[in-house]
Design a protein around this motif. Structure first.
Motif, PDB file in Angstrom:
ATOM      1  N   MET A  91      29.757  29.497  79.218  1.00  0.00           N
ATOM      2  CA  MET A  91      30.275  28.182  78.874  1.00  0.00           C
ATOM      3  C   MET A  91      29.731  27.756  77.522  1.00  0.00           C
ATOM      4  O   MET A  91      28.542  27.533  77.365  1.00  0.00           O
ATOM      5  N   TYR A  92      30.625  27.711  76.558  1.00  0.00           N
ATOM      6  CA  TYR A  92      30.269  27.189  75.244  1.00  0.00           C
ATOM      7  C   TYR A  92      30.845  25.783  75.106  1.00  0.00           C
ATOM      8  O   TYR A  92      31.775  25.401  75.822  1.00  0.00           O
ATOM      9  N   HIS A  93      30.278  25.030  74.145  1.00  0.00           N
ATOM     10  CA  HIS A  93      30.890  23.751  73.765  1.00  0.00           C
ATOM     11  C   HIS A  93      31.356  23.857  72.315  1.00  0.00           C
ATOM     12  O   HIS A  93      32.143  24.712  72.001  1.00  0.00           O
ATOM     13  N   GLY A  94      30.829  23.003  71.446  1.00  0.00           N
ATOM     14  CA  GLY A  94      31.314  22.992  70.069  1.00  0.00           C
ATOM     15  C   GLY A  94      30.857  24.210  69.270  1.00  0.00           C
ATOM     16  O   GLY A  94      29.847  24.835  69.571  1.00  0.00           O
ATOM     17  N   VAL A  95      31.618  24.515  68.232  1.00  0.00           N
ATOM     18  CA  VAL A  95      31.288  25.614  67.323  1.00  0.00           C
ATOM     19  C   VAL A  95      31.267  25.043  65.907  1.00  0.00           C
ATOM     20  O   VAL A  95      32.268  24.499  65.438  1.00  0.00           O
ATOM     21  N   LEU A  96      30.103  25.154  65.248  1.00  0.00           N
ATOM     22  CA  LEU A  96      29.953  24.516  63.942  1.00  0.00           C
ATOM     23  C   LEU A  96      29.806  25.543  62.830  1.00  0.00           C
ATOM     24  O   LEU A  96      29.289  26.629  63.056  1.00  0.00           O
ATOM     25  N   PRO A  97      30.247  25.172  61.616  1.00  0.00           N
ATOM     26  CA  PRO A  97      30.031  26.087  60.497  1.00  0.00           C
ATOM     27  C   PRO A  97      28.541  26.211  60.220  1.00  0.00           C
ATOM     28  O   PRO A  97      27.757  25.325  60.559  1.00  0.00           O
ATOM     29  N   ARG A  98      28.153  27.310  59.601  1.00  0.00           N
ATOM     30  CA  ARG A  98      26.749  27.556  59.354  1.00  0.00           C
ATOM     31  C   ARG A  98      26.209  26.605  58.278  1.00  0.00           C
ATOM     32  O   ARG A  98      26.847  26.358  57.287  1.00  0.00           O
ATOM     33  N   ARG A 132      29.707  44.446  84.537  1.00  0.00           N
ATOM     34  CA  ARG A 132      29.500  43.567  83.378  1.00  0.00           C
ATOM     35  C   ARG A 132      30.720  42.688  83.082  1.00  0.00           C
ATOM     36  O   ARG A 132      30.964  42.310  81.950  1.00  0.00           O
ATOM     37  N   ALA A 133      31.497  42.390  84.128  1.00  0.00           N
ATOM     38  CA  ALA A 133      32.646  41.490  83.949  1.00  0.00           C
ATOM     39  C   ALA A 133      32.148  40.130  83.481  1.00  0.00           C
ATOM     40  O   ALA A 133      31.167  39.604  83.991  1.00  0.00           O
ATOM     41  N   THR A 134      32.827  39.583  82.490  1.00  0.00           N
ATOM     42  CA  THR A 134      32.393  38.340  81.858  1.00  0.00           C
ATOM     43  C   THR A 134      33.617  37.488  81.560  1.00  0.00           C
ATOM     44  O   THR A 134      34.663  38.016  81.185  1.00  0.00           O
ATOM     45  N   VAL A 135      33.490  36.193  81.769  1.00  0.00           N
ATOM     46  CA  VAL A 135      34.573  35.264  81.435  1.00  0.00           C
ATOM     47  C   VAL A 135      34.039  34.247  80.431  1.00  0.00           C
ATOM     48  O   VAL A 135      32.937  33.727  80.603  1.00  0.00           O
ATOM     49  N   LEU A 136      34.813  33.983  79.385  1.00  0.00           N
ATOM     50  CA  LEU A 136      34.395  33.024  78.352  1.00  0.00           C
ATOM     51  C   LEU A 136      35.154  31.713  78.519  1.00  0.00           C
ATOM     52  O   LEU A 136      36.374  31.713  78.673  1.00  0.00           O
ATOM     53  N   THR A 137      34.415  30.603  78.482  1.00  0.00           N
ATOM     54  CA  THR A 137      35.072  29.290  78.517  1.00  0.00           C
ATOM     55  C   THR A 137      34.467  28.394  77.446  1.00  0.00           C
ATOM     56  O   THR A 137      33.300  28.536  77.081  1.00  0.00           O
ATOM     57  N   PHE A 138      35.282  27.477  76.949  1.00  0.00           N
ATOM     58  CA  PHE A 138      34.860  26.490  75.947  1.00  0.00           C
ATOM     59  C   PHE A 138      35.283  25.118  76.458  1.00  0.00           C
ATOM     60  O   PHE A 138      36.452  24.912  76.750  1.00  0.00           O
ATOM     61  N   GLU A 144      26.545  24.038  87.929  1.00  0.00           N
ATOM     62  CA  GLU A 144      25.655  24.308  89.057  1.00  0.00           C
ATOM     63  C   GLU A 144      26.482  24.390  90.339  1.00  0.00           C
ATOM     64  O   GLU A 144      27.511  23.736  90.431  1.00  0.00           O
ATOM     65  N   PRO A 145      26.062  25.089  91.347  1.00  0.00           N
ATOM     66  CA  PRO A 145      24.890  25.963  91.340  1.00  0.00           C
ATOM     67  C   PRO A 145      25.162  27.257  90.590  1.00  0.00           C
ATOM     68  O   PRO A 145      26.178  27.903  90.827  1.00  0.00           O
ATOM     69  N   ALA A 146      24.253  27.610  89.666  1.00  0.00           N
ATOM     70  CA  ALA A 146      24.482  28.772  88.812  1.00  0.00           C
ATOM     71  C   ALA A 146      24.562  30.063  89.620  1.00  0.00           C
ATOM     72  O   ALA A 146      25.169  31.033  89.191  1.00  0.00           O
ATOM     73  N   ASP A 147      23.941  30.057  90.810  1.00  0.00           N
ATOM     74  CA  ASP A 147      23.990  31.277  91.615  1.00  0.00           C
ATOM     75  C   ASP A 147      24.920  31.105  92.822  1.00  0.00           C
ATOM     76  O   ASP A 147      24.791  31.790  93.812  1.00  0.00           O
ATOM     77  N   GLY A 148      25.851  30.139  92.692  1.00  0.00           N
ATOM     78  CA  GLY A 148      26.790  29.902  93.793  1.00  0.00           C
ATOM     79  C   GLY A 148      27.683  31.101  94.028  1.00  0.00           C
ATOM     80  O   GLY A 148      27.810  31.966  93.161  1.00  0.00           O
ATOM     81  N   PRO A 149      28.308  31.173  95.208  1.00  0.00           N
ATOM     82  CA  PRO A 149      29.160  32.327  95.498  1.00  0.00           C
ATOM     83  C   PRO A 149      30.436  32.271  94.668  1.00  0.00           C
ATOM     84  O   PRO A 149      31.040  31.213  94.525  1.00  0.00           O
ATOM     85  N   LEU A 150      30.823  33.420  94.113  1.00  0.00           N
ATOM     86  CA  LEU A 150      32.035  33.468  93.295  1.00  0.00           C
ATOM     87  C   LEU A 150      33.281  33.217  94.121  1.00  0.00           C
ATOM     88  O   LEU A 150      34.318  32.842  93.598  1.00  0.00           O
ATOM     89  N   PHE A 153      36.649  26.805  93.689  1.00  0.00           N
ATOM     90  CA  PHE A 153      36.606  25.430  93.185  1.00  0.00           C
ATOM     91  C   PHE A 153      35.202  24.988  92.787  1.00  0.00           C
ATOM     92  O   PHE A 153      34.961  23.825  92.519  1.00  0.00           O
ATOM     93  N   ARG A 154      34.292  25.934  92.752  1.00  0.00           N
ATOM     94  CA  ARG A 154      32.927  25.660  92.270  1.00  0.00           C
ATOM     95  C   ARG A 154      32.413  26.888  91.533  1.00  0.00           C
ATOM     96  O   ARG A 154      31.320  27.367  91.789  1.00  0.00           O
ATOM     97  N   LEU A 155      33.253  27.378  90.619  1.00  0.00           N
ATOM     98  CA  LEU A 155      32.861  28.602  89.913  1.00  0.00           C
ATOM     99  C   LEU A 155      31.634  28.310  89.050  1.00  0.00           C
ATOM    100  O   LEU A 155      31.670  27.424  88.202  1.00  0.00           O
ATOM    101  N   PRO A 156      30.559  29.055  89.269  1.00  0.00           N
ATOM    102  CA  PRO A 156      29.347  28.778  88.496  1.00  0.00           C
ATOM    103  C   PRO A 156      29.484  29.284  87.054  1.00  0.00           C
ATOM    104  O   PRO A 156      30.180  30.260  86.799  1.00  0.00           O
ATOM    105  N   ARG A 157      28.857  28.576  86.142  1.00  0.00           N
ATOM    106  CA  ARG A 157      28.870  29.020  84.735  1.00  0.00           C
ATOM    107  C   ARG A 157      27.476  28.930  84.128  1.00  0.00           C
ATOM    108  O   ARG A 157      26.663  28.111  84.559  1.00  0.00           O
TER     109      ARG A 157
END
Ligand code: ZN
Length: 301
Positions: free
Chosen positions: A1-8, A57-63, A249-255, A259-263
């Motif tokens: 889970m990312y939020h904002g992305v800023l220039p360097r 190593r499955a990974t999902v990206l969200t912003f 949260e919960p970060a270690d919740g069951p996948l 409706f409560r996907l942990p991130r």
């Protein structure tokens, strides 16, 4: 889970450290494209539903939030590395000149205390004030006290980039990218757990309807603003017809609980930190640091 992305840049206000700089995000994506298997949220949910094993190593990206800086800086990087991502967009700040209440507080904090660590304390005070009346709509409360007009505040490009929502044009062109899925994130970004059922339903349906009218396709997924959910909120999200919802949260919740996907919140730039968190090492590293008497870093906000 990312939020904002800023220039360097060399100077980042303390209150903006929950954002990531674009060059750091690029290093993360480069690493993930080599060592992880990045799936779209839709693919991951299909896998969970089917009961099949996810690839290693499955990974999902969200912003989260739907900021203009995500369209500007995250999208080109995702396209360069061909990595799918879901953007959860709150609709109130798609309107020009509008800004979500928590970003209004960021601007206010910098206005009161400058860009140093003082701004963090100012932000904490402002958030405490919002939370002192948990049942009030924070968006209205902040607007009443500080106004909706941010033109009166010192114009600093970096703050503007950090806090401004996407334009509807940006949202539309993002939605047309093959690597992007748009998800809902309410209208005004309230803590839904403190809202009445009418408010919850309105935030869910109005936010989604606005997005669907702009992008011209169904919005399937939702993310809880501030990560705040309770059973009533989860029921409302199901009732509204969403297929899945991302929590924190919960970060270690069951996948299996769609409706409560942990991130994992990735708020710092360091690739090593991201990888440690991604690999589930953050907890053990903290325990180790504590055991050997090292200072345990705490993330701001
Ligand atoms: Zn949010």
């Amino acid at each position: 889970m990312y939020h904002g992305v800023l220039p360097r840049t060399e100077t980042t206000p303390a209150v903006l450290r929950g954002n990531i700089q674009a060059d750091a995000l690029e290093r993360h994506l480069q690493w993930l494209s080599r060592y992880a298997r990045v799936l779209s949220l839709g693919e991951a949910i299909d896998l969970i539903r089917s009961g099949e094993r996810a690839p290693p190593r499955a990974t999902v990206l969200t912003f989260d939030d739907g900021l203009g800086n995500q369209a500007q800086f995250a999208l080109p990087l995702l396209e360069r590395y061909r990595l799918p991502a879901t953007f959860f967009v709150a609709t109130d700040h798609l309107r020009p000149g509008r800004i979500l209440w928590h970003n209004r507080l960021v601007l206010q904090a910098v206005d009161e205390a400058g860009i140093g660590r003082g701004s963090l304390e100012a932000l904490r005070r402002l958030r405490d004030w919002v939370e002192s009346d948990p049942n009030a709509n924070p968006s209205e409360r902040v607007a009443q006290r500080y106004g909706l007009d941010v033109a009166s505040l010192p114009v600093w490009e970096r703050l503007r980039i950090a806090t401004q929502g996407m334009s509807t044009d940006q949202l539309l062109s993002m939605s047309r990218s093959p690597v992007v899925e748009i998800g809902a994130h309410t209208v005004t970004h309230p803590r839904l757990s403190t809202c009445s059922i009418e408010e919850i339903d309105r935030e869910l349906t109005d936010g989604r309807r606005t997005l669907e009218a702009i992008i011209g396709r169904p919005v399937r997924f939702f993310a809880y603003p501030e990560g705040a959910w309770n059973d009533r909120v989860v029921q409302a999200v199901r009732r509204a017809g969403f297929q899945a919802a991302a929590a924190v949260e919960p970060a270690d919740g069951p996948l299996e609980d769609l409706f409560r996907l942990p991130r994992l919140a990735i708020t710092r730039g360091s690739k090593l930190r991201m990888v440690a968190k991604w690999a589930g090492l953050t907890g053990p590293i903290r325990t180790f640091r504590r055991a050997v008497g090292l200072r345990v870093p705490t993330a701001p906000g």
